[in-house]
Scaffold this motif. Structure first.
Motif, PDB file in Angstrom:
ATOM      1  N   THR A 161      39.688  36.436  42.725  1.00  0.00           N
ATOM      2  CA  THR A 161      40.951  37.064  43.095  1.00  0.00           C
ATOM      3  C   THR A 161      40.755  37.849  44.383  1.00  0.00           C
ATOM      4  O   THR A 161      39.778  38.563  44.544  1.00  0.00           O
ATOM      5  N   THR A 162      41.679  37.701  45.322  1.00  0.00           N
ATOM      6  CA  THR A 162      41.596  38.415  46.589  1.00  0.00           C
ATOM      7  C   THR A 162      42.617  39.546  46.603  1.00  0.00           C
ATOM      8  O   THR A 162      43.790  39.322  46.326  1.00  0.00           O
ATOM      9  N   LEU A 163      42.146  40.746  46.898  1.00  0.00           N
ATOM     10  CA  LEU A 163      43.013  41.912  47.013  1.00  0.00           C
ATOM     11  C   LEU A 163      43.151  42.271  48.490  1.00  0.00           C
ATOM     12  O   LEU A 163      42.179  42.177  49.241  1.00  0.00           O
ATOM     13  N   TRP A 219      44.066  41.646  34.336  1.00  0.00           N
ATOM     14  CA  TRP A 219      43.967  40.182  34.324  1.00  0.00           C
ATOM     15  C   TRP A 219      43.400  39.619  35.620  1.00  0.00           C
ATOM     16  O   TRP A 219      43.475  38.423  35.859  1.00  0.00           O
ATOM     17  N   SER A 220      42.818  40.456  36.468  1.00  0.00           N
ATOM     18  CA  SER A 220      42.153  39.946  37.667  1.00  0.00           C
ATOM     19  C   SER A 220      40.880  39.238  37.239  1.00  0.00           C
ATOM     20  O   SER A 220      40.231  39.620  36.267  1.00  0.00           O
ATOM     21  N   ASN A 221      40.509  38.202  37.976  1.00  0.00           N
ATOM     22  CA  ASN A 221      39.355  37.408  37.616  1.00  0.00           C
ATOM     23  C   ASN A 221      38.502  37.173  38.855  1.00  0.00           C
ATOM     24  O   ASN A 221      38.930  37.480  39.969  1.00  0.00           O
ATOM     25  N   THR A 222      37.329  36.623  38.666  1.00  0.00           N
ATOM     26  CA  THR A 222      36.464  36.287  39.794  1.00  0.00           C
ATOM     27  C   THR A 222      37.229  35.394  40.761  1.00  0.00           C
ATOM     28  O   THR A 222      37.909  34.467  40.354  1.00  0.00           O
ATOM     29  N   THR A 238      37.356  40.148  47.844  1.00  0.00           N
ATOM     30  CA  THR A 238      37.299  39.081  46.858  1.00  0.00           C
ATOM     31  C   THR A 238      36.481  39.572  45.676  1.00  0.00           C
ATOM     32  O   THR A 238      35.344  40.019  45.837  1.00  0.00           O
TER      33      THR A 238
END
Length: 69
Positions: A12-14, A7-10, A35
């Motif tokens: 999203t910062t890891l 469910w990560s999307n544009t 990002t």
């Protein structure tokens, strides 16, 4: 290599703990931030097109909802 959570999307910062640049004074590594930018395949994939044409989302998403609050 990075494992991207479901469910990560544009946008999203890891955070990769202790995978950043080493501080030459303390010797410790910082955190590396990534990002995400989701990109679709350049070539058309018939199976993907067929799936997307018939897919109906269970929950409608309003991308502007948070912009007005």
């Amino acid at each position: 290599k990075v494992t991207v959570p479901k469910w990560s999307n544009t946008g999203t910062t890891l955070r990769l703990r202790e995978r950043g640049i080493r501080n030459h004074k303390t010797g410790q590594r910082g955190h590396q931030l990534i990002t995400l930018k989701i990109v679709l395949p350049a070539a058309e994939e018939p199976e993907l097109v067929a799936f997307l044409e018939t897919w109906e989302p269970k929950n409608r998403l309003d991308p502007r909802k948070e912009m007005l609050t």
